[in-house]
Design an enzyme around this catalytic site. Structure first.
Site, PDB file in Angstrom:
ATOM      1  N   HIS A 275       0.815  -1.212   0.000  1.00 26.04           N
ATOM      2  CA  HIS A 275       0.000   0.000   0.000  1.00 26.04           C
ATOM      3  C   HIS A 275       0.861   1.281   0.000  1.00 26.04           C
ATOM      4  O   HIS A 275       0.651   2.174  -0.807  1.00 26.04           O
ATOM      5  CB  HIS A 275      -0.881   0.037   1.256  1.00 26.04           C
ATOM      6  CG  HIS A 275      -1.623  -1.224   1.543  1.00 26.04           C
ATOM      7  ND1 HIS A 275      -2.869  -1.519   1.025  1.00 26.04           N
ATOM      8  CD2 HIS A 275      -1.279  -2.281   2.325  1.00 26.04           C
ATOM      9  CE1 HIS A 275      -3.262  -2.702   1.468  1.00 26.04           C
ATOM     10  NE2 HIS A 275      -2.335  -3.188   2.257  1.00 26.04           N
TER      11      HIS A 275
HETATM   12  O1  RIB Z   1      -4.474  -0.724   5.325  1.00 20.32           O
HETATM   13  C1  RIB Z   1      -3.137  -0.638   4.927  1.00 20.32           C
HETATM   14  C2  RIB Z   1      -2.391   0.375   5.725  1.00 20.32           C
HETATM   15  O2  RIB Z   1      -2.406  -0.010   7.090  1.00 20.32           O
HETATM   16  C3  RIB Z   1      -0.903   0.488   5.346  1.00 20.32           C
HETATM   17  O3  RIB Z   1      -0.475   1.809   5.549  1.00 20.32           O
HETATM   18  C4  RIB Z   1      -0.228  -0.431   6.314  1.00 20.32           C
HETATM   19  O4  RIB Z   1       1.120  -0.035   6.610  1.00 20.32           O
HETATM   20  C5  RIB Z   1      -1.068  -0.244   7.536  1.00 20.32           C
HETATM   21  O5  RIB Z   1      -0.603   0.940   8.194  1.00 20.32           O
END
Ligand code: RIB
Ligand code: CA
Length: 354
Positions: A275
């Site tokens: 992500h």
């Molecule tokens: O949902 C994904 C997010 O949540 C990303 O930023 C991961 O690092 C967690 O923080």
């Protein structure tokens, strides 16, 4: 997004975690990024562990010059929840990093964000990779923050897809829904006062779950670093694989092996939704994504829907859009850039011409 010819000045707010670590390395490896500072927020692990991990990863990349700040260590109005099952008890999976020699900034994260935005009006892109706790405090301290920033880019939310923490909420929003509501509403108010204020660019699971890093990408990254790609892939698949001599490659393989093991159990594939580096890549090059202006608010009182990012796609609220919500992303181009840039960073770390 400010139209500039030089590097993009970034403040990165993170909850380092495994994909946050990748995002920091991606920023360090991107010539188009000027890392102004990194601010730390509790989320994947507690805030002090986040600050430790953040500095250790920056040190791995040779960036001991970067200011790293801590802020509020718990959500605005809820107990802190963390996710050791996803990122490991220390937030870096199976990796081990030496204790950092970097000091913590004397500045509170919220103050740092406000002061740097005031110092460079319209110039700074604030990229958030974790819960919005410190950004909320910053905008409460400086209501003009939306106008003072060049762009706010958020990894957070689930707009047309299910959540990953509850059926409707994504982790970063879920940890501190009150903070997220403060931020989205502050942008709504600022845009209501001045239509020229840039909307927040919101990258939710709708697009970040298209950035699937697979073991084969590690093989390509290892080759880009001038090493045996097959050996690196073997290491990300099993601890029995050969331990890379290159410290960057070893960190990548050992942290990602934990993350991929988690995804195999939780999502049915041996790989990882990365992500956070996707969001940094889009912050540096918005042509990688296509986004739609829409009014977004956050549910905080819901018994089953707390943390839901609610997008008013039909304009029923008759409120000005406060966000550009990403619907499409060129995940292939991003993954190619990630392999090239992290592989090049690793090569430089090993003193290999890259
Ligand atoms: O949902 C994904 C997010 O949540 C990303 O930023 C991961 O690092 C967690 O923080
Ligand atoms: Ca994160």
């Amino acid at each position: 997004m400010p139209v500039t010819s030089g590097p993009t000045p970034l403040i990165i707010d993170c909850d380092t975690g495994i994909d946050d670590g990748l995002a920091l390395l991606y920023a360090c490896a991107s010539p188009g990024a000027e890392i102004v500072a990194v601010t730390c927020t509790a989320g994947n692990v507690d805030a002090r562990q986040v600050a430790q991990n953040t500095r250790a990863v920056l040190e791995l990349a040779g960036r001991t010059d970067v200011e790293v700040a801590l802020g509020r260590e718990v959500p605005l109005a809820r107990e802190l929840i963390t996710t050791p099952e996803t990122h490991g008890p220390l937030g870096i999976g199976w990796a081990e990093l030496p204790p950092t020699s970097m000091p913590l900034s004397a500045r509170h994260s919220a103050d740092l964000i406000v002061e740097e935005a005031r110092r460079r009006p319209g110039g700074i892109t604030l990229v958030t990779l974790g819960p919005l706790t410190n950004v909320a405090l910053a905008v409460l301290r400086e209501p003009e923050l939306p106008r003072l920033l060049g762009r706010l880019v958020i990894m957070g939310g689930a707009y047309r897809v299910p959540g990953n923490t509850t059926p409707v909420s994504e982790w970063n929003i879920h940890v501190d829904p009150e903070a997220a509501q403060v931020v989205f509403r502050a942008w709504m108010s600022a845009i209501g006062r001045d239509a020229s204020v840039p909307r927040a660019l919101a990258l939710g699971l709708d697009v970040t779950e298209r950035a699937r890093l697979l073991p084969g990408h590690l093989a390509a990254l290892g080759r880009r670093a001038g090493t045996d790609g097959a050996a690196l892939e073997a290491r990300v698949r099993s601890a029995e694989g050969p331990a890379p001599a290159n410290p960057v490659l070893r960190y990548l393989a050992d942290s990602l092996r934990f993350y991929m093991e988690f995804h195999a159990k939780a999502d049915g594939f041996y790989g990882a939704f990365i992500h956070d580096p996707l969001v940094v890549a889009v912050a540096l090059d918005e042509t990688l994504a296509r986004a739609t202006p829409v009014a977004v608010d956050v549910e905080v009182a819901g018994e089953v829907a707390a943390g839901q990012t609610v997008a008013d796609w039909r304009g029923l609220w008759q409120r000005s859009p406060n966000a550009d919500v990403a619907a499409e992303v060129d995940a292939g181009a991003f993954l190619d850039r990630l392999v090239d840039r992290l592989g090049g960073l690793a090569a430089r770390a090993a003193g290999v011409a890259s």
